[in-house]
Design a protein around this motif. Structure first.
Motif, PDB file in Angstrom:
ATOM      1  N   ILE A 133      -9.356  49.895  29.740  1.00 35.90           N
ATOM      2  CA  ILE A 133      -8.073  50.388  30.223  1.00 35.90           C
ATOM      3  C   ILE A 133      -8.261  51.525  31.226  1.00 35.90           C
ATOM      4  O   ILE A 133      -9.282  52.209  31.225  1.00 35.90           O
ATOM      5  N   VAL A 134      -7.270  51.696  32.093  1.00 30.12           N
ATOM      6  CA  VAL A 134      -7.159  52.909  32.898  1.00 30.12           C
ATOM      7  C   VAL A 134      -6.027  53.686  32.238  1.00 30.12           C
ATOM      8  O   VAL A 134      -4.860  53.358  32.427  1.00 30.12           O
ATOM      9  N   PRO A 135      -6.364  54.683  31.425  1.00 30.62           N
ATOM     10  CA  PRO A 135      -5.393  55.227  30.464  1.00 30.62           C
ATOM     11  C   PRO A 135      -4.102  55.730  31.082  1.00 30.62           C
ATOM     12  O   PRO A 135      -3.029  55.525  30.520  1.00 30.62           O
ATOM     13  N   GLU A 136      -4.196  56.373  32.261  1.00 31.70           N
ATOM     14  CA  GLU A 136      -2.983  56.976  32.825  1.00 31.70           C
ATOM     15  C   GLU A 136      -2.012  55.925  33.362  1.00 31.70           C
ATOM     16  O   GLU A 136      -0.827  56.191  33.483  1.00 31.70           O
ATOM     17  N   LEU A 137      -2.552  54.787  33.746  1.00 36.47           N
ATOM     18  CA  LEU A 137      -1.691  53.784  34.372  1.00 36.47           C
ATOM     19  C   LEU A 137      -0.847  53.069  33.324  1.00 36.47           C
ATOM     20  O   LEU A 137      -1.189  53.017  32.148  1.00 36.47           O
ATOM     21  N   SER A 138       0.234  52.495  33.784  1.00 42.76           N
ATOM     22  CA  SER A 138       1.174  51.871  32.861  1.00 42.76           C
ATOM     23  C   SER A 138       0.634  50.522  32.386  1.00 42.76           C
ATOM     24  O   SER A 138      -0.340  50.000  32.906  1.00 42.76           O
ATOM     25  N   ALA A 192      -2.288  54.381  27.573  1.00 43.19           N
ATOM     26  CA  ALA A 192      -2.942  55.268  26.604  1.00 43.19           C
ATOM     27  C   ALA A 192      -2.073  55.476  25.370  1.00 43.19           C
ATOM     28  O   ALA A 192      -2.577  55.789  24.296  1.00 43.19           O
ATOM     29  N   ASN A 193      -0.744  55.302  25.532  1.00 42.60           N
ATOM     30  CA  ASN A 193       0.152  55.535  24.396  1.00 42.60           C
ATOM     31  C   ASN A 193       0.174  54.372  23.417  1.00 42.60           C
ATOM     32  O   ASN A 193       0.786  54.460  22.363  1.00 42.60           O
ATOM     33  N   ASN A 246     -10.341  55.456  36.096  1.00 44.88           N
ATOM     34  CA  ASN A 246     -11.464  54.925  35.338  1.00 44.88           C
ATOM     35  C   ASN A 246     -12.297  54.039  36.258  1.00 44.88           C
ATOM     36  O   ASN A 246     -12.004  52.863  36.441  1.00 44.88           O
ATOM     37  N   ARG A 259      -3.668  59.465  38.628  1.00 47.01           N
ATOM     38  CA  ARG A 259      -2.318  59.542  39.168  1.00 47.01           C
ATOM     39  C   ARG A 259      -2.176  60.620  40.227  1.00 47.01           C
ATOM     40  O   ARG A 259      -2.644  61.733  40.038  1.00 47.01           O
TER      41      ARG A 259
END
Lengths: 512, 334, 356
Positions: free
Chosen positions: A351-356, A403-404, C212, C280
């Motif tokens: 995952i790319v945690p910040e992305l939705s 990430a959530n 990432n 971001r």
């Protein structure tokens, strides 16, 4: 035991995050000298409850009492000094420091401000001896296996006069022997009067070690049970909330030579290998075929997958895609040829945690199209909507940061990322690790469906049952070498694979 | 947590590397003007010179003067550009000491913090000459002499001219001041000299004073705000021509006529400044001559031969009015 | 009531809430000091006033910071932007000064194209060092930061190169429809970058690489190309900023033009809520950050804060902005005030797993 006062009580705990009610009036009791399993699917609220307990999160309502006195920790440090210690799923230690330093970091024994290194090493050895662990405390932590690192984390936790020890998924990276060692330590600590809260996805492990079980579902308390009074099937039903027979149904069909193995294979690895990663191996994968990779942790399963995806470059042998020799210099080439790869390391490589959720899902397809050709928003919505539905991803809001989401839902997002690219071959490295039984079954069923639809799947899992249930063909790895390939007919069972893993090539004969 | 580990050290790396690389970059450029060889016994004396930088036309003229007169006087010059950094300059001086040059000269970037390195030069028995700017060392034996303009005097000359011009003024005269780089000797001294001189007339009042960093952009930006904050400005005193030139644009944009609505006094007299003066947009310039090369070479030979020299030597300078500027402009070299 | 409170929390929790508050406080302080501060008049058909000055003077910083935002979003940094400002400004001015007619529009356009071309080459140099050779961005761009200053002075031969060209001057001080041209240019570039990043998938891919890098590679992103591209964009932005800086004073100063602007740009990006670790990014936040920094400078001049204390004043304000933005600091502050309300939001979960 249950007659005495609980050492820790959580009453009516509620906690919301924007858009999610993570906990809704949940209770939990922990008694001294018990191992208490906290069970529930991903997203049931287990992690949140632990974080509330250790002061990482505050609560919206509810109380926590320790030894009858109400407490409100403002952070893990405070919780730890009050006797509530936690060991997290992913070991949060510094692998570049020594074992002893890791155990005492932040509270080194000191005299006049100077660290007493000798005292520190002596105490570290004593602590580890208590856990039956005889290792060099001066060595770098990173030089030891994950299991040892886990035990070092526990040593660090119990040194602080712990009354309550929280183990969050401690076994998800351990092999059977290491799990047994961990359980021995857990039982010993239990007998010393420590209350252990044990979070795991492995049902067998719960029955092996836990005295009582608390089950959560969708942020609510389902109930608290004595382990011996709750049959395994009832536990699963309480976690999932519905009668589920899929496990048995899938069990009923050994998936032998269903797929068309004739003709040019989709992928044909000939003596493919990479120094210090995996010895040269040959393997064919046909359309619609599920090939399982079995073997212990570190036996080279992931390395095989990475070579076939171009994540690492092979330095030996040849790879043919539909008969055409193809050099995989980077994942881009593999993706272009219709291969997808879900890494076992969800956090670091997935995952790319910040992305939705949406952005994570479309990432691979977008990468393949190039940045100049964005996927139209309507098409994105369509794709995301379809896979959120099909994989029942929760929460179903595509715009929350990934990430959530819980681990299982993150895994589904990654699956969706590759399914959206409509690959011919999907490589799944431990897709069901650390996720709950419901999601696990869903993913297994999905793999079976995809293969029925003509997609080839390379399925990697430490759980032999799972590999057996899904694969047409099983390749067994041992010490970074492919030692056998078995067609999954009625003669193959977990026992036989175990024997191959144990005995190596001599048992079944080397594949051509 | 991982985040922090990732980026925290990198900031420290910036600082360290920036300092290190700037220093080496400078050292590399520094030797290009001459061949190698320091203190060779060929009768020529070797002069190590560390320049502040090339921050203005004035400074470039200063550099040119030093290089040309060194060649003319047969002095072997080792030139170093400190790019306005004291640490570069200290490093350059240490290099000179190591190379055993005969005389060291430099224009200090700032006034303070020189005692250690000057002591090293003294211990190595290499005489030091300060040019253009002074240092605040209490121990005057650390350098032989200070050759340069008297900034206090420049400020005073500017102030005295203004007092003379405004002696008939009955009401208050509002002055704004564009200072040089905060803490630099010319800024401090010109401010001081100017303030002393205008104290003679209580009508003359400095109503705002800010640093324009000796640059045109700085002078313009500050002047814009002065004009908005103060409806009545009679006089601008800028510590150098460049800031004055920048301020010209701000004054014009505000709808005022420079040289008429606002009297403009500057220091330096570089070519662009002299042009503005001749055109009637400036009113007065106190010269600060950069052409101290010949004097410096002369001094270097004297101190090398062990002759006594005065502790303070002023460069030859004058002042310009608009008429004088018109006359002088055609022969202006810089 | 409950929804009111959560609404307020959502507002104060927004990452740009505190920078906006500080900006408003600065403007308010200026207005109290001088009531006419906020007033804008029409003079000679141009908007005229301190607020207009702030926006106009921040235009070069906005440009540099926009490019920097993309670089930082990939997890990199570009220290060479100040030098690129100086070089591009110097080349443009040098070319114009050699023209027989400095006011010829064709000559000015050629000068701009030439200087922009050189800047693109310099950006490509940075991009190759970082994306192809794999040098750490901070080191790779430091090379040009140091060498570029020298290059700019080489172009101007150490002099301040004064030109007299109306078309070029217009870039810095001209007007279009009463608005300073610099503002219009900065706005246009901002819109262009917003379109390029958000209308294509560039923004997503940049954020993915910065968020990432390993996962992005495995998802098939050719991160080297993207990394290369952002350094080129950053250099182009710096070049336009360099034109503005030199046009503003009609002279190229190889030494002073764009000096330390890279640090201001990084600060603007950080104030704007883009993490130095990458991921971001927010173009709007960056613009706000740049405006805040320029307002700070203008406040020093407008309120006549003594030069000796102005650096301290700026430092205090910047530290205050960074502190109130830091989740850790806010969490502690809020928790102390109202223990029942936990200040940690769901979005910060991953960072909260500290060792027990």
């Amino acid at each position: 035991m249950t007659g005495s006062q609980p050492v820790l009580t959580m009453t009516g705990i509620s906690r919301s995050f924007p858009g999610v009610r993570a906990l809704d009036t949940v209770d939990l009791r922990l008694f001294a000298g018990e191992v208490h399993a906290l069970m529930g699917e991903n997203g049931a609220g287990k992690s949140t409850l632990i974080k509330v307990l250790t002061g990482v999160y505050g609560v919206d309502s509810g109380t926590v009492t320790l030894d009858g006195a109400q407490v409100s920790f403002t952070g893990p440090m405070q919780a730890t000094s009050a006797g509530v210690s936690t060991v997290y799923q992913e070991v949060n230690l510094c692998t570049n420091l020594s074992v002893a330093e890791n155990i005492f970091i932040g509270r080194e024994p000191r005299r006049l401000g100077a660290v007493r290194w000798g005292e520190m090493r002596r105490r570290a050895r004593a602590l580890l001896a208590r856990l039956d662990l005889d290792i060099d405390v001066n060595a770098q932590l990173g030089s030891f296996s994950l299991a040892v690192q886990q035990l070092v984390a526990i040593a660090r936790a119990i040194d602080i006069e712990a009354r309550v020890l929280v183990l969050d998924e401690p076994t998800s990276s351990l092999d059977a022997g290491e799990v047994a060692q961990l359980f021995r330590v857990m039982r010993q600590l239990r007998d010393e009067g420590i209350a252990i809260l044990f979070v795991t996805h492995f049902l067998d492990q719960v029955y092996a070690v836990a005295d009582r079980i608390t089950v959560l579902r969708n942020g609510r308390l389902v109930g608290e049970y004595a382990t011996r009074e709750l049959p395994q099937l009832s536990l699963v039903e309480k976690m999932i909330g519905k009668e589920l027979r899929v496990l048995e149904r899938l069990d009923g069909q050994p998936r032998a030579e269903v797929a068309a193995t004739a003709g040019v294979p989709l992928l044909d690895a000939r003596e493919l290998g990479r120094r210090s990663a995996v010895a040269p191996f040959s393997l064919t994968i046909h359309e619609g075929e599920v090939v399982g990779l079995a073997g212990l942790l570190g036996s080279g399963r992931t390395e095989v997958a990475r070579l076939l995806f171009g994540a690492d470059r092979a330095d030996h042998g040849e790879l043919r895609v539909r008969g055409t020799p193809t050099a995989l210099r980077s994942p881009v080439t593999a993706i272009d040829r219709g291969v997808g790869f879900c890494s076992e390391n969800r956090r670091a490589e997935g995952i790319v945690p910040e992305l939705s959720v949406r952005e994570n899902m479309i990432l691979a397809l977008q990468a393949a199209r190039g940045w100049l050709r964005p996927i139209p928003r309507r098409r994105q919505d369509e794709l995301v909507e379809r896979y959120v539905q099909a994989l029942s991803i929760r929460p179903a809001d595509p715009d929350v940061p990934v990430a959530n989401l819980s681990g299982g839902n993150q895994q589904k997002v990654l699956l969706a990322r590759w399914l959206i690219t409509e690959p011919r071959l999907l490589i799944l490295d431990e897709p069901t690790r650390g996720i709950d039984i419901g999601a696990k079954t869903e993913i297994q069923r999905l793999v079976a469906q995809l293969s029925d639809g003509g997609m080839a799947v390379l399925f990697i899992s430490a759980e032999l049952e799972e590999v057996l249930r899904l694969s047409h063909k099983i390749a067994v790895l041992r010490d970074r070498e492919m030692v056998a390939q078995l067609t999954n007919d009625s003669s193959v069972d977990a026992d036989r694979i175990m024997r191959v893993i144990a005995a190596g090539a001599t048992f079944e004969g080397v594949p051509s | 947590m991982k985040r922090m580990r990732d980026h925290l050290p990198s900031r420290r790396i910036i600082a360290v590397l920036a300092a290190a690389l700037l220093a080496t970059g400078t050292a590399a450029c520094g030797n290009s003007d001459t061949g190698d060889g320091g203190g060779k016994d060929d009768g020529k004396i070797t002069l190590g010179f560390s320049q502040v930088g090339a921050e203005s036309g004035w400074r470039t003229a200063n550099t040119t003067s030093i290089k040309e007169s060194a060649a003319a006087a047969g002095v072997d010059l080792k030139f170093d550009d400190a790019q306005q950094k004291q640490e570069n300059q200290i490093k350059a001086i240490r290099n000179f000491i190591q190379q055993k040059v005969d005389v060291i000269a430099f224009s200090p970037v700032v006034e303070s913090g020189w005692d250690t390195v000057l002591k090293e030069a003294k211990d190595a028995k290499i005489p030091v000459i300060l040019t253009d700017r002074s240092v605040d060392s209490a121990d005057k034996s650390l350098y032989k002499t200070f050759l340069g303009s008297d900034f206090v005097k420049e400020g005073r000359l500017a102030g005295e001219w203004l007092v003379e011009q405004k002696k008939g003024a009955t009401g208050p005269v509002n002055i704004v001041e564009l200072q040089g780089t905060t803490g630099s000797a010319p800024a401090n001294d010109r401010k001081k000299g100017f303030a002393e001189a205008i104290a003679a007339n209580p009508n003359l009042k400095i109503i705002a004073s800010q640093s324009g960093d000796f640059t045109r952009a700085g002078g313009k930006q500050v002047m814009e705000q002065f004009l908005k904050a103060n409806p009545k400005i009679d006089v601008l005193f800028a510590h150098n021509d460049d800031m004055g030139l920048g301020a010209l644009e701000a004054i014009t944009a505000a709808g005022k006529v420079p040289g008429k609505d606002i009297t403009i006094i500057t220091v330096d007299a570089v070519k662009d400044g002299m042009q503005a003066l001749a055109d009637g947009r400036f009113n007065f310039i106190a010269e600060c001559s950069p052409l101290l090369g010949p004097q410096l070479m002369d001094l270097a030979k004297k101190v090398h031969n062990g002759e006594e020299v005065p502790a303070r030597i002023e460069t030859q300078e004058t002042t310009f009015t608009q008429e004088q500027a018109k006359a002088a402009l055609p022969e202006r070299k810089y | 009531m409950n929804s009111d409170r959560s609404g307020a929390r959502a507002l104060t929790g927004h990452r740009l809430f505190w920078p906006v508050v500080v900006l408003v406080v600065l403007l308010a302080a200026n207005t109290i000091y001088r009531p006419g501060f906020l007033s804008v008049q029409l003079r000679d058909g141009h908007l005229y006033g301190s607020v207009v000055d702030i926006v106009r003077l921040s235009a070069p910083l906005i440009l540099v910071a926009l490019g920097m935002t993309l670089v930082i979003a990939t997890g990199g940094i570009d220290l060479s932007v100040g030098s690129i400002c100086a070089i591009s400004g110097a080349i443009a001015c040098l070319y114009i000064s050699r023209q027989p007619d400095q006011n010829s529009l064709g000559g000015v356009l050629t000068a701009l194209a030439l200087a922009l071309g050189v800047a693109l080459v310099l950006g490509a140099w940075n991009g190759v060092l970082v994306a192809v050779i794999g040098i750490q961005p901070i080191i790779a761009t430091l090379i040009l930061m140091v060498a570029g200053r020298g290059l700019a002075q080489l172009v101007t031969e150490g002099q301040i190169l004064t030109i007299n060209s109306e078309p070029y001057k217009a870039i810095g001080v001209g007007h279009l429809l009463t608005l300073p041209l610099a503002i219009v240019i900065a706005l246009a570039v901002a819109l262009l970058i917003a379109a390029v990043t958000r209308r294509t998938a560039l923004g997503l891919i940049v954020e993915s690489v910065g968020g990432n890098a390993r996962a992005s590679r495995l998802a098939g992103i050719r991160s080297a190309r993207i990394t290369f591209l952002v350094y080129v964009i950053s250099a182009a932005c710096a070049a336009v900023a360099g034109f503005m800086m030199t046009a503003n004073v009609s002279s190229a100063d190889g030494n002073a033009a764009g000096l330390w602007v890279e640090l201001d740009a990084i600060l603007a990006v950080v104030i704007g809520g883009t993490s130095l670790a990458g991921g971001r990014f927010s173009l709007g936040g960056t613009i706000l950050g740049a405006l805040l920094i320029q307002t700070l400078t203008t406040t020093v001049y407008a309120m006549n804060i003594s030069p000796q204390t102005s650096l301290l004043f700026k430092a205090v304000v910047v530290i205050a902005v960074c502190l109130v933005q830091a989740p850790g600091f806010r969490a502690r502050f809020v928790r102390r005030r109202a223990p029942a309300v936990a200040a940690v939001t769901a979005g910060e979960q991953p960072k909260e797993q500290v060792p027990a």
